[in-house]
Scaffold this motif. Structure first.
Motif, PDB file in Angstrom:
ATOM      1  N   PRO A  78       0.812  -1.224   0.000  1.00  0.00           N
ATOM      2  CA  PRO A  78       0.000   0.000   0.000  1.00  0.00           C
ATOM      3  C   PRO A  78       0.843   1.269   0.000  1.00  0.00           C
ATOM      4  CG  PRO A  78      -0.815  -1.568   1.632  1.00  0.00           C
ATOM      5  CD  PRO A  78       0.494  -2.093   1.143  1.00  0.00           C
ATOM      6  N   THR A  93      -5.706 -13.392  -5.587  1.00  0.00           N
ATOM      7  CA  THR A  93      -6.802 -13.435  -4.622  1.00  0.00           C
ATOM      8  C   THR A  93      -7.368 -14.854  -4.525  1.00  0.00           C
ATOM      9  OG1 THR A  93      -8.477 -12.864  -6.285  1.00  0.00           O
ATOM     10  CG2 THR A  93      -7.439 -11.041  -5.060  1.00  0.00           C
ATOM     11  N   ILE A 104     -10.650 -12.396  -1.032  1.00  0.00           N
ATOM     12  CA  ILE A 104      -9.609 -11.736  -0.242  1.00  0.00           C
ATOM     13  C   ILE A 104      -8.253 -11.967  -0.897  1.00  0.00           C
ATOM     14  CG2 ILE A 104     -10.907 -12.002   1.900  1.00  0.00           C
ATOM     15  CD1 ILE A 104      -8.970 -14.260   2.641  1.00  0.00           C
ATOM     16  N   ASN A 155       2.153 -11.453   4.392  1.00  0.00           N
ATOM     17  CA  ASN A 155       0.862 -11.204   5.051  1.00  0.00           C
ATOM     18  C   ASN A 155       0.523 -12.357   5.977  1.00  0.00           C
ATOM     19  OD1 ASN A 155       0.261 -13.132   3.100  1.00  0.00           O
ATOM     20  ND2 ASN A 155      -1.127 -11.846   1.932  1.00  0.00           N
ATOM     21  N   GLU A 158      -9.066 -14.046   8.802  1.00  0.00           N
ATOM     22  CA  GLU A 158      -9.773 -13.122   9.683  1.00  0.00           C
ATOM     23  C   GLU A 158      -8.786 -12.466  10.647  1.00  0.00           C
ATOM     24  OE1 GLU A 158     -12.737 -12.159   9.510  1.00  0.00           O
ATOM     25  OE2 GLU A 158     -13.705 -13.621   8.201  1.00  0.00           O
ATOM     26  N   PRO A 159      -8.776 -11.129  10.713  1.00  0.00           N
ATOM     27  CA  PRO A 159      -9.542 -10.236   9.843  1.00  0.00           C
ATOM     28  C   PRO A 159      -8.915 -10.144   8.452  1.00  0.00           C
ATOM     29  CG  PRO A 159      -8.111  -8.960  11.263  1.00  0.00           C
ATOM     30  CD  PRO A 159      -7.942 -10.401  11.694  1.00  0.00           C
ATOM     31  N   ALA A 160      -9.710  -9.746   7.489  1.00  0.00           N
ATOM     32  CA  ALA A 160      -9.237  -9.664   6.104  1.00  0.00           C
ATOM     33  C   ALA A 160      -8.078  -8.681   5.962  1.00  0.00           C
ATOM     34  CB  ALA A 160     -10.391  -9.272   5.183  1.00  0.00           C
ATOM     35  N   SER A 161      -8.010  -7.708   6.868  1.00  0.00           N
ATOM     36  CA  SER A 161      -6.934  -6.710   6.801  1.00  0.00           C
ATOM     37  C   SER A 161      -5.563  -7.350   7.014  1.00  0.00           C
ATOM     38  CB  SER A 161      -7.159  -5.621   7.851  1.00  0.00           C
ATOM     39  OG  SER A 161      -7.206  -6.169   9.158  1.00  0.00           O
ATOM     40  N   GLY A 162      -5.559  -8.529   7.662  1.00  0.00           N
ATOM     41  CA  GLY A 162      -4.290  -9.212   7.868  1.00  0.00           C
ATOM     42  C   GLY A 162      -3.666  -9.700   6.577  1.00  0.00           C
ATOM     43  N   ARG A 163      -4.453  -9.798   5.537  1.00  0.00           N
ATOM     44  CA  ARG A 163      -3.930 -10.234   4.240  1.00  0.00           C
ATOM     45  C   ARG A 163      -3.319  -9.078   3.437  1.00  0.00           C
ATOM     46  NH1 ARG A 163      -5.624 -15.306   2.283  1.00  0.00           N
ATOM     47  NH2 ARG A 163      -5.565 -16.730   4.056  1.00  0.00           N
ATOM     48  N   ILE A 164      -3.451  -7.866   3.919  1.00  0.00           N
ATOM     49  CA  ILE A 164      -2.834  -6.723   3.227  1.00  0.00           C
ATOM     50  C   ILE A 164      -1.314  -6.810   3.427  1.00  0.00           C
ATOM     51  CG2 ILE A 164      -2.623  -4.212   3.125  1.00  0.00           C
ATOM     52  CD1 ILE A 164      -5.505  -4.046   4.156  1.00  0.00           C
ATOM     53  N   ASP A 220       2.345  -6.262   4.363  1.00  0.00           N
ATOM     54  CA  ASP A 220       2.939  -5.363   5.354  1.00  0.00           C
ATOM     55  C   ASP A 220       4.455  -5.482   5.273  1.00  0.00           C
ATOM     56  OD1 ASP A 220       3.761  -3.908   7.522  1.00  0.00           O
ATOM     57  OD2 ASP A 220       2.716  -5.131   9.035  1.00  0.00           O
TER      58      ASP A 220
END
Length: 585
Positions: A35, A134, A152, A161, A166-172, A174
């Motif tokens: 991101p 995905t 996701i 990642n 869960e949560p889906a944000s963990g797959r963003i 980092d």
């Protein structure tokens, strides 16, 4: 051809490992979309300032040992997890993998009477290539019980990642996870070194190595026989004063080399841990301290690049594009490198990649003794020849038991006809081409539960034996240099079916722990080691005694077993032979 034209040809085909790589200007497969590019670069800048995980001297030591493998004087055993998790960085699991590698290598040494080079898929194997960016998961509304599908980001490995959806944000993705990967790799490697330095590999106490997992009484007896013979030999050496351990603090009898490896997916991470080392000269035979390329504005030809993230890294089947960034990066480093070769690899493409990864390099004439082909001498340089560096490239062939007969011969024909034939290391990876879906659906009530990926031990053994059969029958100038296996030393793992434990597909869920691909468990891994050891023992004894030679009937029977894909039947036959044979050699 005249000597002038020969020299010209040598110069034209020669390239050095380029100190100014151009990989950043090429397309990079399997790129991760972070991101924030600023946050990613900040992490890379931090990693760039950290010490390398391994040293150039260690890499050079591996290069020397791999040259012996390429010459057929040693055997390569590369083992470990399909994909590490940060949670695997604990003493128990690290020791389990290390002990299993030591046990397997001891068994192989006893049968083959060759040194074994040990490389672990460990301390950095955190990345996972994916065919799709995905994936679809199913969610259940706790209030209504209704299910819904959600798309996701795919799990790309712990250094990218989170595994949990869960949560889906963990797959963003980092970038901080790459920093975590560095420190988990450092901690894992530190524990490996401390265990080896503390005598874990001491051959004077092999009975301390755990063999309790093994259920087969025949295999237990075989290992006991190996240990008894080893102990007897060591006692004899000590009696006559030839045991180095009696007068040296460290020797080959109480310590071993253990090297680390991983798939080189994130080139930015690999580049951040790449250092420049000044080539030794006659005036200064010691290489200079390593520095990062960014600290040397004008990189000259007297520097060499070492990737200090691992002793060796490999190219995957999805990142081996000839004009891609990964091949360019791999061609720029002095580490030995591997390349995965699947069914889609064309023979001519393989040779082209080998030409890039292992170009003709200048080698002192003294180092070329004993080699009859592949060398050329430039005019005016009688003390230098050009040729391929032995052991520089490991060709890791992963076809699948059903495709070996049709796909392997064309690849070997191309290699045998090239000037790479006596420099590369042929590895058999019998794991990746044999993945299948278990016919038994998971019993879990989790709506996200997927059918279990598994592998048949029979397919794994059939691929190895077919590989050996094809080489020995049709390609006498080549040899199997080693095996590349996905396995775990953890207890009670049931991810592949078959082997001496007689696991069935319905047993898999009992101990299915992998977050990636199925691995051989402790006993199945030793099954492979004993099978290979038995094969090499027979090869070694051929001609020495009638009992070591196989009859035509025995050869035809083994070929029939290979053709049927029944590796379990061959294993049962081996166990029977181990139980009944006289204990000698």
């Amino acid at each position: 051809m005249s000597s002038t034209s020969t020299a010209a040809g040598a110069s034209a085909s020669t390239r050095s490992y380029h100190a100014n790589p151009t990989w950043k200007s090429k397309k990079e497969a399997q790129q991760v979309d972070y991101p924030s590019k600023e946050a990613f670069q900040s992490v890379m800048d931090r990693i760039e300032r950290l010490p390398g995980l391994v040293s150039p001297n260690e890499i050079d030591r591996l290069r020397s040992q791999l040259a012996s493998v390429a010459e057929g004087n040693a055997f390569l055993l590369q083992t470990g997890d399909c994909a590490e998790l940060f949670d695997y960085c604990n003493p128990e699991q690290i020791q389990a993998k290390l002990k299993l590698s030591l046990l397997m290598s001891l068994i192989l040494i006893w049968g083959a009477r060759k040194p074994v080079v040990r490389i672990g898929r460990i301390a950095g194997q955190y990345a996972k290539p994916r065919s799709k960016p995905t994936e679809i998961i199913t969610k259940v509304d706790p209030a209504t019980g209704e299910t819904s599908k959600h798309e996701i980001i795919s799990f790309r490995g712990d250094n990218i990642n989170a595994f949990s959806p869960e949560p889906a944000s963990g797959r963003i993705p980092d970038p901080e996870r790459l920093l975590q990967a560095y420190f988990h790799s450092a901690a894992t490697l530190n524990h490996i070194r401390s265990e080896l330095a503390s005598g874990l590999a001491d051959l004077h106490a092999p009975r301390q190595w755990s063999f309790q997992h093994v259920q087969s009484s025949a295999l237990q007896a075989e290992f006991e026989s190996v240990v008894d013979s080893l102990t007897d030999a060591l006692d004899f050496m000590k009696t006559i004063g030839a045991d180095p351990s009696t007068f040296a603090s460290s020797s080959v009898l109480n310590s071993v080399d253990y090297f680390i490896s991983h798939e080189g997916l994130s080139l930015a991470y690999e580049e951040a841990l790449t250092r420049l080392v000044r080539k030794p000269t006659t005036a200064n035979p010691h290489a200079a301290r390593n520095v990062h390329p960014s600290d040397v504005p004008d990189i000259k030809d007297d520097f060499e690049r070492y990737d200090l993230s691992a002793h060796t890294i490999w190219l995957g089947d999805r990142t081996r594009q000839l004009d891609g960034a990964h091949v360019d990066f791999f061609s720029s480093i002095r580490n030995p490198v591997g390349i995965k070769v699947g069914p889609s690899m064309k023979p001519e493409e393989l040779i082209q990649i080998l030409d890039v990864l292992n170009p003709d390099v200048a080698i002192p004439a003294s180092a070329s003794s004993g080699r009859a082909s592949g060398w050329s001498t430039p005019s005016g340089a009688s003390n230098v020849v050009y040729g391929k560096e032995k052991g520089r490239v490991m060709v890791i062939i992963r076809l699948g038991a059903g495709k070996v007969a049709s796909h392997l011969p064309p690849l070997l024909e191309a290699i045998a006809a090239s000037n790479h034939k006596d420099s590369i290391i042929l590895l058999c990876d019998p794991m990746h081409g044999n993945t299948q879906t278990s016919p038994y659906p998971p019993a879990s009530s989790d709506p996200n539960a997927q059918p279990l990926k598994t592998r048949s031990f029979g397919d794994i053994i059939s691929e190895i034996l077919s590989f050996l059969q094809i080489i020995s029958s049709d390609f006498p100038t080549l040899h199997l240099g080693g095996v590349h296996l996905e396995l775990t030393g953890d207890k009670d793992v049931t991810e592949c079916f078959g082997g001496s434990m007689r696991l069935e597909p319905k047993d898999l869920e009992r101990g299915y722990k992998s977050h990636c691909d199925p691995r051989l468990n402790f006993e199945q891994s030793l099954d492979v080691a004993f099978l290979l050891s038995h094969y090499f023992r027979n090869q070694r004894l051929v001609g020495k005694a009638r009992g070591g030679a196989r009859t035509e009937e025995e050869i035809q029977k083994q070929q029939a077993i290979i053709a049927s894909g029944s590796g379990d039947e061959l294993l049962a036959e081996l166990i029977c032979g181990i139980t009944n044979r006289p204990q000698s050699s």
